[in-house]
Design a protein around this motif. Structure first.
Motif, PDB file in Angstrom:
ATOM      1  N   ARG A   1       0.837  -1.215   0.000  1.00 32.29           N
ATOM      2  CA  ARG A   1       0.000   0.000   0.000  1.00 32.29           C
ATOM      3  C   ARG A   1       0.865   1.255   0.000  1.00 32.29           C
ATOM      4  NH1 ARG A   1      -3.589  -3.346   2.880  1.00 32.29           N
ATOM      5  NH2 ARG A   1      -2.513  -3.009   4.865  1.00 32.29           N
TER       6      ARG A   1
ATOM      7  N   TRP B   1       2.567   1.541  -3.533  1.00 33.84           N
ATOM      8  CA  TRP B   1       1.644   1.971  -4.596  1.00 33.84           C
ATOM      9  C   TRP B   1       1.303   3.448  -4.431  1.00 33.84           C
ATOM     10  CZ3 TRP B   1       1.754  -0.697  -8.696  1.00 33.84           C
ATOM     11  CH2 TRP B   1       1.684  -2.090  -8.710  1.00 33.84           C
TER      12      TRP B   1
ATOM     13  N   CYS C   1       7.181 -10.429  -5.465  1.00 33.20           N
ATOM     14  CA  CYS C   1       6.509  -9.268  -6.075  1.00 33.20           C
ATOM     15  C   CYS C   1       7.401  -8.659  -7.154  1.00 33.20           C
ATOM     16  CB  CYS C   1       6.239  -8.192  -5.026  1.00 33.20           C
ATOM     17  SG  CYS C   1       5.431  -8.796  -3.532  1.00 33.20           S
TER      18      CYS C   1
ATOM     19  N   CYS D   1      -1.789   2.915 -13.468  1.00 32.79           N
ATOM     20  CA  CYS D   1      -3.069   2.346 -13.029  1.00 32.79           C
ATOM     21  C   CYS D   1      -3.285   0.979 -13.679  1.00 32.79           C
ATOM     22  CB  CYS D   1      -4.195   3.324 -13.407  1.00 32.79           C
ATOM     23  SG  CYS D   1      -5.776   2.839 -12.699  1.00 32.79           S
TER      24      CYS D   1
ATOM     25  N   HIS E   1      -0.976  -1.653 -12.049  1.00 28.74           N
ATOM     26  CA  HIS E   1      -1.492  -2.006 -10.714  1.00 28.74           C
ATOM     27  C   HIS E   1      -2.735  -2.905 -10.861  1.00 28.74           C
ATOM     28  CE1 HIS E   1      -2.573  -0.331  -6.393  1.00 28.74           C
ATOM     29  NE2 HIS E   1      -2.692  -1.642  -6.467  1.00 28.74           N
ATOM     30  N   ASN E   2      -3.579  -2.606 -11.841  1.00 28.24           N
ATOM     31  CA  ASN E   2      -4.751  -3.469 -12.068  1.00 28.24           C
ATOM     32  C   ASN E   2      -4.348  -4.881 -12.491  1.00 28.24           C
ATOM     33  OD1 ASN E   2      -7.008  -2.027 -11.266  1.00 28.24           O
ATOM     34  ND2 ASN E   2      -7.192  -0.933 -13.230  1.00 28.24           N
TER      35      ASN E   2
ATOM     36  N   ASN F   1      -3.619  -6.398  -9.260  1.00 25.50           N
ATOM     37  CA  ASN F   1      -4.902  -6.644  -8.577  1.00 25.50           C
ATOM     38  C   ASN F   1      -5.564  -7.894  -9.112  1.00 25.50           C
ATOM     39  OD1 ASN F   1      -4.670  -4.285  -7.091  1.00 25.50           O
ATOM     40  ND2 ASN F   1      -5.984  -3.062  -8.436  1.00 25.50           N
TER      41      ASN F   1
ATOM     42  N   ARG G   1      -4.238 -10.461 -10.666  1.00 28.39           N
ATOM     43  CA  ARG G   1      -3.523 -11.683 -10.293  1.00 28.39           C
ATOM     44  C   ARG G   1      -3.779 -12.066  -8.843  1.00 28.39           C
ATOM     45  NH1 ARG G   1       1.315 -12.747  -8.385  1.00 28.39           N
ATOM     46  NH2 ARG G   1       2.040 -10.619  -8.601  1.00 28.39           N
TER      47      ARG G   1
ATOM     48  N   LYS H   1      -8.044  -9.219  -6.611  1.00 31.91           N
ATOM     49  CA  LYS H   1      -8.640  -7.997  -6.068  1.00 31.91           C
ATOM     50  C   LYS H   1      -9.492  -7.303  -7.117  1.00 31.91           C
ATOM     51  CE  LYS H   1      -4.660  -7.278  -3.058  1.00 31.91           C
ATOM     52  NZ  LYS H   1      -5.147  -7.206  -1.669  1.00 31.91           N
TER      53      LYS H   1
ATOM     54  N   PHE I   1      -9.530  -1.314 -10.330  1.00 29.26           N
ATOM     55  CA  PHE I   1      -9.691   0.087  -9.940  1.00 29.26           C
ATOM     56  C   PHE I   1     -10.073   0.915 -11.166  1.00 29.26           C
ATOM     57  CE2 PHE I   1      -7.906   4.292  -8.959  1.00 29.26           C
ATOM     58  CZ  PHE I   1      -8.351   4.490  -7.662  1.00 29.26           C
TER      59      PHE I   1
ATOM     60  N   LYS J   1      -7.303  11.379  -6.853  1.00 30.73           N
ATOM     61  CA  LYS J   1      -6.935  10.550  -5.706  1.00 30.73           C
ATOM     62  C   LYS J   1      -5.489  10.746  -5.273  1.00 30.73           C
ATOM     63  CE  LYS J   1      -6.794   5.727  -4.189  1.00 30.73           C
ATOM     64  NZ  LYS J   1      -7.472   5.800  -2.898  1.00 30.73           N
ATOM     65  N   TYR J   2      -4.595  10.963  -6.236  1.00 33.10           N
ATOM     66  CA  TYR J   2      -3.166  11.021  -5.894  1.00 33.10           C
ATOM     67  C   TYR J   2      -2.643  12.439  -6.003  1.00 33.10           C
ATOM     68  CZ  TYR J   2      -3.491   6.024  -5.808  1.00 33.10           C
ATOM     69  OH  TYR J   2      -3.864   4.749  -5.477  1.00 33.10           O
TER      70      TYR J   2
HETATM   71  P1  FAD Z   1      -3.390  -2.066  -2.851  1.00 34.18           P
HETATM   72  O1  FAD Z   1      -3.362  -2.925  -4.078  1.00 34.18           O
HETATM   73  O2  FAD Z   1      -2.141  -1.943  -2.044  1.00 34.18           O
HETATM   74  O3  FAD Z   1      -3.851  -0.601  -3.282  1.00 34.18           O
HETATM   75  C1  FAD Z   1      -3.863   0.470  -2.339  1.00 34.18           C
HETATM   76  C2  FAD Z   1      -4.949   1.442  -2.730  1.00 34.18           C
HETATM   77  O4  FAD Z   1      -4.655   1.947  -4.025  1.00 34.18           O
HETATM   78  C3  FAD Z   1      -6.318   0.798  -2.889  1.00 34.18           C
HETATM   79  O5  FAD Z   1      -6.996   0.765  -1.665  1.00 34.18           O
HETATM   80  C4  FAD Z   1      -7.001   1.705  -3.890  1.00 34.18           C
HETATM   81  O6  FAD Z   1      -7.497   2.863  -3.248  1.00 34.18           O
HETATM   82  C5  FAD Z   1      -5.841   2.141  -4.767  1.00 34.18           C
HETATM   83  N1  FAD Z   1      -5.737   1.375  -6.012  1.00 34.18           N
HETATM   84  C6  FAD Z   1      -6.079   0.094  -6.241  1.00 34.18           C
HETATM   85  N2  FAD Z   1      -5.838  -0.245  -7.516  1.00 34.18           N
HETATM   86  C7  FAD Z   1      -5.328   0.859  -8.114  1.00 34.18           C
HETATM   87  C8  FAD Z   1      -4.911   1.142  -9.439  1.00 34.18           C
HETATM   88  N3  FAD Z   1      -4.974   0.226 -10.416  1.00 34.18           N
HETATM   89  N4  FAD Z   1      -4.447   2.381  -9.709  1.00 34.18           N
HETATM   90  C9  FAD Z   1      -4.403   3.325  -8.748  1.00 34.18           C
HETATM   91  N5  FAD Z   1      -4.801   3.122  -7.481  1.00 34.18           N
HETATM   92  C10 FAD Z   1      -5.266   1.891  -7.163  1.00 34.18           C
HETATM   93  N6  FAD Z   1       1.430  -8.763  -3.002  1.00 34.18           N
HETATM   94  C11 FAD Z   1       1.452 -10.112  -3.082  1.00 34.18           C
HETATM   95  O7  FAD Z   1       0.907 -10.771  -2.213  1.00 34.18           O
HETATM   96  N7  FAD Z   1       2.046 -10.748  -4.163  1.00 34.18           N
HETATM   97  C12 FAD Z   1       2.653 -10.044  -5.152  1.00 34.18           C
HETATM   98  O8  FAD Z   1       3.214 -10.626  -6.093  1.00 34.18           O
HETATM   99  C13 FAD Z   1       2.669  -8.614  -5.069  1.00 34.18           C
HETATM  100  N8  FAD Z   1       3.306  -7.869  -6.006  1.00 34.18           N
HETATM  101  C14 FAD Z   1       3.410  -6.523  -5.827  1.00 34.18           C
HETATM  102  C15 FAD Z   1       4.150  -5.778  -6.736  1.00 34.18           C
HETATM  103  C16 FAD Z   1       4.334  -4.421  -6.548  1.00 34.18           C
HETATM  104  C17 FAD Z   1       5.169  -3.638  -7.522  1.00 34.18           C
HETATM  105  C18 FAD Z   1       3.738  -3.765  -5.423  1.00 34.18           C
HETATM  106  C19 FAD Z   1       3.944  -2.291  -5.202  1.00 34.18           C
HETATM  107  C20 FAD Z   1       2.987  -4.505  -4.535  1.00 34.18           C
HETATM  108  C21 FAD Z   1       2.809  -5.885  -4.712  1.00 34.18           C
HETATM  109  N9  FAD Z   1       2.066  -6.649  -3.820  1.00 34.18           N
HETATM  110  C22 FAD Z   1       2.042  -8.013  -3.945  1.00 34.18           C
HETATM  111  C23 FAD Z   1       1.248  -6.007  -2.778  1.00 34.18           C
HETATM  112  C24 FAD Z   1      -0.194  -5.861  -3.279  1.00 34.18           C
HETATM  113  O9  FAD Z   1      -0.233  -5.291  -4.589  1.00 34.18           O
HETATM  114  C25 FAD Z   1      -1.030  -4.948  -2.378  1.00 34.18           C
HETATM  115  O10 FAD Z   1      -0.351  -3.718  -2.172  1.00 34.18           O
HETATM  116  C26 FAD Z   1      -1.343  -5.551  -1.012  1.00 34.18           C
HETATM  117  O11 FAD Z   1      -1.893  -6.833  -1.178  1.00 34.18           O
HETATM  118  C27 FAD Z   1      -2.350  -4.658  -0.244  1.00 34.18           C
HETATM  119  O12 FAD Z   1      -3.530  -4.602  -1.039  1.00 34.18           O
HETATM  120  P2  FAD Z   1      -4.748  -3.635  -0.836  1.00 34.18           P
HETATM  121  O13 FAD Z   1      -5.970  -4.421  -1.163  1.00 34.18           O
HETATM  122  O14 FAD Z   1      -4.684  -2.977   0.493  1.00 34.18           O
HETATM  123  O15 FAD Z   1      -4.632  -2.504  -1.949  1.00 34.18           O
END
Ligand code: FAD
Length: 117
Positions: A13, A16, A54, A80, A83-84, A87, A89, A92, A95, A103-104
């Motif tokens: 979090r 990102w 990751c 975005c 990140h999707n 998500n 994979r 999740k 977005f 937002k940012y």
């Molecule tokens: P997050 O995915 O952390 O998103 C945080 C907030 O960003 C969301 O609440 C939403 O408000 C916003 N958001 C969501 N999607 C988008 C978007 N597309 N564009 C902009 N804003 C958005 N975890 C693993 O378990 N395995 C992995 O292989 C893995 N790979 C990762 C690779 C990278 C480069 C990063 C930065 C993180 C990775 N993670 C991985 C962590 C995972 O992506 C999440 O950050 C973590 O699971 C927490 O998820 P979350 O549901 O709180 O939201």
């Protein structure tokens, strides 16, 4: 203490948040140097990201979807989109990329309304 999954999610979090904020504040008309800086930053980020699983997935994503650095909109929409991909994979929600500009925000005064208070 916190479980590993909790720690990994928190790191994700925070990462990102910085990632999307950098892209949302990237110049609208970047110079060649600024484009090179963003591209290098993203590739180096994918190498130093401390969750190895990751990082290696993210490196594969960068091969499939190379960073778009031609403008703020191109870069932030690209961010975005990738990140999707993560998500999707991880099972999740996808977005809505139309909302990222609001937002940012960085709280920094430069070109126009950045929401700084
Ligand atoms: P997050 O995915 O952390 O998103 C945080 C907030 O960003 C969301 O609440 C939403 O408000 C916003 N958001 C969501 N999607 C988008 C978007 N597309 N564009 C902009 N804003 C958005 N975890 C693993 O378990 N395995 C992995 O292989 C893995 N790979 C990762 C690779 C990278 C480069 C990063 C930065 C993180 C990775 N993670 C991985 C962590 C995972 O992506 C999440 O950050 C973590 O699971 C927490 O998820 P979350 O549901 O709180 O939201």
């Amino acid at each position: 203490h916190l479980g590993n999954e909790t720690i990994k999610a928190e790191l994700g979090r925070a990462s990102w948040k910085l990632f999307h904020t950098i892209l949302a504040r990237y110049p609208e008309k970047p110079t060649a140097e600024e484009r090179e800086a963003l591209s290098s930053y993203i590739y180096l980020f994918s190498r130093v990201y401390p969750c190895g699983e990751c990082a290696s997935h993210f490196q594969k994503l960068l091969k499939k979807f190379p960073p778009q650095t031609s403008s703020r909109i191109a870069a932030s929409q690209w961010g975005c989109h990738v990140h999707n991909q993560v998500n999707s994979r991880l099972g999740k929600k996808i977005f809505d990329c139309n909302t990222i500009a609001e937002k940012y925000q960085c709280g920094c005064a430069d070109d126009g309304d950045d929401g700084a208070t």
